[in-house]
Scaffold this motif. Structure first.
Motif, mmCIF file in Angstrom:
data_model
loop_
_atom_site.group_PDB
_atom_site.id
_atom_site.type_symbol
_atom_site.label_atom_id
_atom_site.label_comp_id
_atom_site.label_asym_id
_atom_site.label_seq_id
_atom_site.Cartn_x
_atom_site.Cartn_y
_atom_site.Cartn_z
ATOM 1 N N TYR A 151 0.889 -1.201 -0.004
ATOM 2 C CA TYR A 151 -0.093 -0.060 -0.101
ATOM 3 C C TYR A 151 0.987 1.337 -0.025
ATOM 4 N N ASP A 152 0.302 2.390 -0.367
ATOM 5 C CA ASP A 152 1.238 3.718 -0.374
ATOM 6 C C ASP A 152 0.668 4.150 0.607
ATOM 7 N N HIS A 153 1.772 5.016 1.297
ATOM 8 C CA HIS A 153 1.116 5.904 2.426
ATOM 9 C C HIS A 153 0.428 7.326 2.109
ATOM 10 N N GLN A 154 0.466 7.447 0.910
ATOM 11 C CA GLN A 154 -0.194 8.938 0.643
ATOM 12 C C GLN A 154 -1.666 8.705 0.480
ATOM 13 N N THR A 155 -2.133 7.784 -0.342
ATOM 14 C CA THR A 155 -3.587 7.236 -0.401
ATOM 15 C C THR A 155 -4.005 6.207 0.040
ATOM 16 N N GLU A 156 -2.903 5.321 0.379
ATOM 17 C CA GLU A 156 -3.569 4.107 1.144
ATOM 18 C C GLU A 156 -4.094 3.085 -0.061
ATOM 19 N N SER A 157 -3.741 3.456 -1.090
ATOM 20 C CA SER A 157 -4.396 2.493 -2.244
ATOM 21 C C SER A 157 -3.393 1.214 -1.965
ATOM 22 N N TRP A 158 -3.972 0.180 -2.629
ATOM 23 C CA TRP A 158 -3.325 -1.242 -2.482
ATOM 24 C C TRP A 158 -2.759 -1.668 -3.837
ATOM 25 N N TRP A 159 -1.569 -2.222 -3.768
ATOM 26 C CA TRP A 159 -0.711 -2.538 -4.921
ATOM 27 C C TRP A 159 -0.325 -3.898 -5.000
ATOM 28 N N GLN A 160 -0.392 -4.684 -6.156
ATOM 29 C CA GLN A 160 -0.038 -5.862 -6.201
ATOM 30 C C GLN A 160 1.480 -5.952 -6.667
ATOM 31 N N GLN A 161 2.245 -6.525 -5.775
ATOM 32 C CA GLN A 161 3.735 -6.535 -6.004
ATOM 33 C C GLN A 161 4.264 -7.234 -7.386
ATOM 34 N N ALA A 162 3.709 -8.332 -7.711
ATOM 35 C CA ALA A 162 3.998 -9.051 -8.701
ATOM 36 C C ALA A 162 3.488 -8.388 -10.050
ATOM 37 N N LEU A 163 2.505 -7.536 -10.169
ATOM 38 C CA LEU A 163 2.149 -6.729 -11.130
ATOM 39 C C LEU A 163 2.645 -5.353 -11.039
ATOM 40 N N GLY A 164 3.088 -4.747 -9.921
ATOM 41 C CA GLY A 164 3.300 -3.405 -9.851
ATOM 42 C C GLY A 164 2.079 -2.449 -10.433
ATOM 43 N N GLN A 165 0.982 -2.971 -9.702
ATOM 44 C CA GLN A 165 -0.269 -2.336 -10.238
ATOM 45 C C GLN A 165 -1.210 -2.119 -9.156
ATOM 46 N N GLY A 166 -1.962 -1.017 -9.003
ATOM 47 C CA GLY A 166 -2.846 -0.617 -8.153
ATOM 48 C C GLY A 166 -4.222 -1.477 -8.373
ATOM 49 N N ILE A 167 -4.676 -2.224 -6.993
ATOM 50 C CA ILE A 167 -5.690 -3.024 -7.266
ATOM 51 C C ILE A 167 -6.773 -2.564 -6.457
ATOM 52 N N VAL A 168 -6.667 -1.610 -5.400
ATOM 53 C CA VAL A 168 -7.774 -1.337 -4.531
ATOM 54 C C VAL A 168 -7.491 0.319 -4.376
ATOM 55 N N GLY A 169 -8.441 1.061 -4.158
ATOM 56 C CA GLY A 169 -8.340 2.496 -3.962
ATOM 57 C C GLY A 169 -8.032 3.407 -4.964
ATOM 58 N N LYS A 170 -7.868 4.547 -4.656
ATOM 59 C CA LYS A 170 -7.500 5.516 -5.594
ATOM 60 C C LYS A 170 -6.637 5.255 -6.922
ATOM 61 N N HIS A 171 -5.729 4.606 -6.785
ATOM 62 C CA HIS A 171 -4.825 4.266 -7.813
ATOM 63 C C HIS A 171 -5.390 3.021 -8.449
ATOM 64 N N THR A 172 -6.320 2.452 -8.409
ATOM 65 C CA THR A 172 -6.695 1.242 -8.883
ATOM 66 C C THR A 172 -6.512 1.663 -10.548
ATOM 67 N N GLY A 173 -5.684 0.407 -11.071
ATOM 68 C CA GLY A 173 -5.355 0.221 -12.443
ATOM 69 C C GLY A 173 -4.167 1.153 -12.805
ATOM 70 N N THR A 174 -3.528 1.986 -12.018
ATOM 71 C CA THR A 174 -2.345 2.411 -12.373
ATOM 72 C C THR A 174 -1.174 1.541 -12.033
ATOM 73 N N GLN A 175 -0.203 1.712 -13.080
ATOM 74 C CA GLN A 175 0.782 0.891 -13.399
ATOM 75 C C GLN A 175 2.314 1.648 -12.723
ATOM 76 N N LEU A 176 2.747 0.777 -11.936
ATOM 77 C CA LEU A 176 4.214 1.450 -11.717
ATOM 78 C C LEU A 176 5.121 1.208 -12.836
ATOM 79 N N LYS A 177 6.283 2.001 -12.911
ATOM 80 C CA LYS A 177 7.118 1.665 -14.059
ATOM 81 C C LYS A 177 8.165 0.864 -13.409
ATOM 82 N N GLN A 178 8.405 -0.381 -13.767
ATOM 83 C CA GLN A 178 9.415 -1.299 -13.277
ATOM 84 C C GLN A 178 10.817 -0.959 -14.099
#
Length: 324
Positions: A151-178
Motif C-alpha cells: 500500500y502507499d502511505h499517501q492514498t492508502e491504495s493497495w498495490w499488487q507487487q508481482a504486477l506493480g499495479q494498483g488493485i484497490v483504492g484511488k490508484h486502481t489500475g495505475t501501473q508503476l514503472k518497473q
C-alpha cells in the motif's frame, strides 16, 4: 521477535488461513483506502497473511556501506542489484529483504521501491513516482495468489507487487514503472562493482541471514495461502521461471542451455547464487544461479524470477517458453 513468532506460526500451519479481506472490517486498519474502487475478481481473492498493516515493517532511506567494508554477507548470498546510470550501483541483500519486503530509497535522483515477496520469490524494483507525486510503500499484511499486497502511505491504495499495479483504492489500475534490476550473488556484485554500495544491516531485532521459510522452494505446492490452479505443461508449482512481459522461461531450461535468444531478448544463466528459500541459513542454500536479461543492444531488461504458480495465477494466458 513478534514478527518471527508470527512467521513461525504461519509455517507450522497454526494460523487461521481463511481470514479473507473484508472492507468493512479493514476500514479501521486502512481508513484512507477507497474500497469502493477495485479491479479484483472479488474480496475472496485476498487473504490475511498473518501480520497486520506494517507487521512486516518496510524500510525507508536505509544506510549503505562500501563493498570492501562489508563482512557479514557470504559470497553466495543473493542480493537485488540496482544500477541506474550516473549513480553508484547498489546491492540490497535478501537477508534483509526477506524480513522487510520493501525498501523505499532514492538512487541517482530516482525514488525507487525495492521489493521482494518470499512466497513468490518475486524481486522487483519500481519507480515510486505516480502522476507527479512520489509515493512511499508499506506492507498491508494481505496476500493475493500468495503474493504481497503493498500500500502507499499517501492514498492508502493497495498495490499488487508481482504486477506493480494498483488493485484497490484511488490508484486502481495505475501501473508503476518497473526498472531493470536482477538477483545475483554478493560475490558477483562485489567483483563487478568494487566501488559499489551495499545496504547496511537495519537496526531491528531480526534473525538476518536466516530463512524463516526453510524448505519452501522444495515443496510440491505453495503454502495454503494459494488456492489457485497449478501451472500447465507439468511445470512444478515452485519451479522458478523468468518472466519478461507475459512470457515465462523455466530456469531449469536455462540452466541446461546457459543462454537463450528468443522473443527479442537474450537470457543468460550462470552458477553461483544460493537460494534464499532453501535451507534455514541462506548462505547454505542450493545453487539456483543468476539470471540476466538483455535486449538486442545489450541493455538490461526489466524482468522477474518468480515461482511458476504465481506466473500462471497472474498471467493465466501467458506464453510458456519451453523450447523444443
Amino acid at each position: 521477535m513478534r514478527i518471527l513468532l508470527t512467521m513461525l506460526a504461519i509455517l507450522a500451519g497454526l494460523w487461521v488461513q481463511d481470514v479473507r479481506a473484508n472492507p468493512t472490517q479493514w476500514e479501521r486498519e486502512f481508513p484512507k483506502t477507497d474500497f469502493s474502487r477495485s479491479d479484483i475478481g472479488g474480496w475472496q481473492e485476498i487473504l490475511s497473511g498473518g501480520p497486520g498493516r506494517d507487521g512486516i515493517p518496510a524500510l525507508s532511506d536505509p544506510a549503505f556501506q562500501k563493498v570492501d567494508s562489508e563482512t557479514r554477507i557470504d559470497p553466495r548470498e543473493p542480493v537485488l542489484t540496482v544500477e541506474i546510470q550516473g549513480a553508484t550501483p547498489r546491492a540490497y541483500p535478501l537477508r534483509y529483504l526477506t524480513w522487510h519486503e520493501i525498501v523505499n530509497d532514492t538512487v541517482g535522483g530516482v525514488p525507487v521501491a525495492v521489493t521482494f515477496c518470499p512466497l513468490c520469490n518475486s524481486g522487483m524494483v519500481f519507480d515510486r513516482r505516480v502522476g507527479g507525486q512520489t509515493l512511499s510503500f508499506g506492507v498491508t499484511g494481505k496476500l493475493r495468489n500468495s503474493d504481497m499486497v503493498m500500500y502507499d502511505h499517501q492514498t492508502e491504495s493497495w498495490w499488487q507487487q508481482a504486477l506493480g499495479q494498483g488493485i484497490v483504492g484511488k490508484h486502481t489500475g495505475t501501473q508503476l514503472k518497473q526498472l531493470p534490476a536482477w538477483m545475483e550473488s554478493w560475490a558477483e556484485f562485489a567483483r563487478r562493482n568494487p566501488d559499489g554500495l551495499v545496504m547496511d544491516q537495519p537496526r531491528a531485532n531480526r534473525s538476518y541471514g536466516r530463512n524463516p521459510y526453510a524448505g519452501y522452494d522444495s515443496r510440491n505446492r505453495p503454502y495454503g495461502f494459494f488456492t489457485g490452479e497449478q501451472p500447465p505443461h507439468g511445470v512444478p508449482a515452485l519451479a522458478r521461471v523468468v518472466r519478461v512481459g507475459d512470457r515465462a522461461w523455466p530456469v531449469a531450461r536455462l540452466s541446461k542451455e546457459g543462454e537463450i535468444r528468443e522473443a527479442g531478448v537474450t537470457i543468460s544463466w550462470s552458477a553461483g547464487q544460493a537460494s534464499a528459500l532453501d535451507t534455514a541459513q541462506i548462505s547454505k542454500g542450493r545453487d539456483v544461479g543468476t539470471i540476466r536479461v538483455r535486449d538486442a543492444q545489450g541493455k538490461d531488461v526489466p524482468h522477474d524470477v518468480l515461482f511458476a504458480f504465481a506466473f500462471h495465477a497472474f498471467w493465466p494466458k501467458g506464453m510458456w517458453m519451453l523450447g523444443g
